[in-house]
Design a protein around this motif. Sequence first.
Motif, PDB file in Angstrom:
ATOM      1  N   UNK A   1       6.803   0.153  -8.056  1.00 15.90           N
ATOM      2  CA  UNK A   1       5.634  -0.673  -8.378  1.00 15.90           C
ATOM      3  C   UNK A   1       5.311  -1.652  -7.253  1.00 15.90           C
ATOM      4  N   UNK A   2       6.336  -2.254  -6.638  1.00 12.19           N
ATOM      5  CA  UNK A   2       6.076  -3.234  -5.574  1.00 12.19           C
ATOM      6  C   UNK A   2       5.375  -2.592  -4.387  1.00 12.19           C
ATOM      7  N   UNK A   3       5.750  -1.360  -4.054  1.00 17.38           N
ATOM      8  CA  UNK A   3       5.118  -0.679  -2.929  1.00 17.38           C
ATOM      9  C   UNK A   3       3.641  -0.418  -3.219  1.00 17.38           C
ATOM     10  N   UNK A   4       3.308  -0.053  -4.447  1.00 19.05           N
ATOM     11  CA  UNK A   4       1.917   0.201  -4.815  1.00 19.05           C
ATOM     12  C   UNK A   4       1.092  -1.081  -4.726  1.00 19.05           C
ATOM     13  N   UNK A   5       1.651  -2.190  -5.190  1.00 17.97           N
ATOM     14  CA  UNK A   5       0.956  -3.485  -5.109  1.00 17.97           C
ATOM     15  C   UNK A   5       0.707  -3.831  -3.643  1.00 17.97           C
ATOM     16  N   UNK A   6       1.737  -3.693  -2.838  1.00 19.02           N
ATOM     17  CA  UNK A   6       1.627  -4.003  -1.412  1.00 19.02           C
ATOM     18  C   UNK A   6       0.572  -3.118  -0.746  1.00 19.02           C
ATOM     19  N   UNK A   7       0.626  -1.836  -1.011  1.00 18.59           N
ATOM     20  CA  UNK A   7      -0.341  -0.910  -0.393  1.00 18.59           C
ATOM     21  C   UNK A   7      -1.778  -1.216  -0.828  1.00 18.59           C
ATOM     22  N   UNK A   8      -1.971  -1.566  -2.074  1.00 20.87           N
ATOM     23  CA  UNK A   8      -3.309  -1.895  -2.553  1.00 20.87           C
ATOM     24  C   UNK A   8      -3.904  -3.053  -1.746  1.00 20.87           C
ATOM     25  N   UNK A   9      -3.137  -4.116  -1.590  1.00 18.36           N
ATOM     26  CA  UNK A   9      -3.628  -5.280  -0.834  1.00 18.36           C
ATOM     27  C   UNK A   9      -3.786  -4.929   0.641  1.00 18.36           C
ATOM     28  N   UNK A  10      -2.795  -4.254   1.220  1.00 14.66           N
ATOM     29  CA  UNK A  10      -2.846  -3.973   2.657  1.00 14.66           C
ATOM     30  C   UNK A  10      -3.871  -2.893   3.010  1.00 14.66           C
ATOM     31  N   UNK A  11      -4.177  -1.998   2.108  1.00 13.75           N
ATOM     32  CA  UNK A  11      -5.261  -1.051   2.375  1.00 13.75           C
ATOM     33  C   UNK A  11      -6.594  -1.797   2.487  1.00 13.75           C
ATOM     34  N   UNK A  12      -6.796  -2.793   1.630  1.00 16.51           N
ATOM     35  CA  UNK A  12      -8.022  -3.598   1.703  1.00 16.51           C
ATOM     36  C   UNK A  12      -8.022  -4.467   2.964  1.00 16.51           C
ATOM     37  N   UNK A  13      -6.845  -5.010   3.325  1.00 15.75           N
ATOM     38  CA  UNK A  13      -6.701  -5.782   4.566  1.00 15.75           C
ATOM     39  C   UNK A  13      -7.058  -4.901   5.765  1.00 15.75           C
ATOM     40  N   UNK A  14      -6.488  -3.695   5.820  1.00 12.13           N
ATOM     41  CA  UNK A  14      -6.745  -2.772   6.920  1.00 12.13           C
ATOM     42  C   UNK A  14      -8.234  -2.443   7.027  1.00 12.13           C
ATOM     43  N   UNK A  15      -8.871  -2.142   5.908  1.00  8.31           N
ATOM     44  CA  UNK A  15     -10.299  -1.802   5.923  1.00  8.31           C
ATOM     45  C   UNK A  15     -11.128  -2.964   6.476  1.00  8.31           C
ATOM     46  N   UNK A  70      10.938  -7.672  -4.920  1.00  7.79           N
ATOM     47  CA  UNK A  70      10.280  -8.539  -5.902  1.00  7.79           C
ATOM     48  C   UNK A  70      11.224  -9.704  -6.167  1.00  7.79           C
ATOM     49  N   UNK A  71      11.152 -10.753  -5.329  1.00 10.49           N
ATOM     50  CA  UNK A  71      12.112 -11.849  -5.462  1.00 10.49           C
ATOM     51  C   UNK A  71      11.979 -12.639  -6.764  1.00 10.49           C
ATOM     52  N   UNK A  72      10.817 -12.579  -7.381  1.00 14.69           N
ATOM     53  CA  UNK A  72      10.585 -13.246  -8.667  1.00 14.69           C
ATOM     54  C   UNK A  72       9.337 -12.630  -9.289  1.00 14.69           C
ATOM     55  N   UNK A  73       9.164 -12.857 -10.580  1.00 16.00           N
ATOM     56  CA  UNK A  73       7.979 -12.358 -11.246  1.00 16.00           C
ATOM     57  C   UNK A  73       6.746 -12.957 -10.572  1.00 16.00           C
ATOM     58  N   UNK A  74       5.776 -12.115 -10.227  1.00 16.30           N
ATOM     59  CA  UNK A  74       4.552 -12.604  -9.610  1.00 16.30           C
ATOM     60  C   UNK A  74       4.618 -12.726  -8.104  1.00 16.30           C
ATOM     61  N   UNK A  75       5.713 -12.253  -7.500  1.00 14.02           N
ATOM     62  CA  UNK A  75       5.866 -12.283  -6.040  1.00 14.02           C
ATOM     63  C   UNK A  75       6.298 -10.912  -5.536  1.00 14.02           C
ATOM     64  N   UNK A  76       5.694 -10.470  -4.438  1.00 15.74           N
ATOM     65  CA  UNK A  76       6.102  -9.228  -3.787  1.00 15.74           C
ATOM     66  C   UNK A  76       6.262  -9.524  -2.298  1.00 15.74           C
ATOM     67  N   UNK A  77       7.434  -9.194  -1.795  1.00 18.45           N
ATOM     68  CA  UNK A  77       7.754  -9.371  -0.384  1.00 18.45           C
ATOM     69  C   UNK A  77       7.646  -8.021   0.302  1.00 18.45           C
ATOM     70  N   UNK A  78       6.978  -7.985   1.455  1.00 19.93           N
ATOM     71  CA  UNK A  78       6.857  -6.746   2.216  1.00 19.93           C
ATOM     72  C   UNK A  78       7.230  -6.959   3.664  1.00 19.93           C
TER      73      UNK A  78
END
Length: 118
Positions: A1-15, A70-78
């Motif tokens: 799940x964390x990878x999907x969250x990260x990719x969603x944000x970073x795909x938009x960042x990349x675009x 996922x160091x805590x609920x609501x946080x994703x580290x990449x």
Amino acid sequence: MTTEILRDVLDRWKAAVDGHEPQRVAALFTEDAIFQGLHPYTVGRQGVADYYESQPRGMTAAYRVLQTREPADGLVLGYLDVDFAFTDRPTLSVKLGVLLTRTQDGWRIGHYQVSRLG
């Protein structure tokens, strides 16, 4: 799940980076984001927008996720490899660490730090 969250944000960042849309890039960050590109750090969306506005047109980003946590609920580290390609100079390869925060507007980047490691 964390990878999907990260990719969603970073795909938009990349675009947005690829399209040279600094305000769109900045909107992916929290209001108080700590941002460390290859220039002195800034805090907040305006610093992010200014940084990407200063980048040359035609610059593109390609990333590869190396690790997520996922160091805590609501946080994703990449931790990622990113290649910034340019039209007039060699590609710049960097390491990128990001911390995503879940906000009422969705996931946003709260901390962004680039380093040039060999």
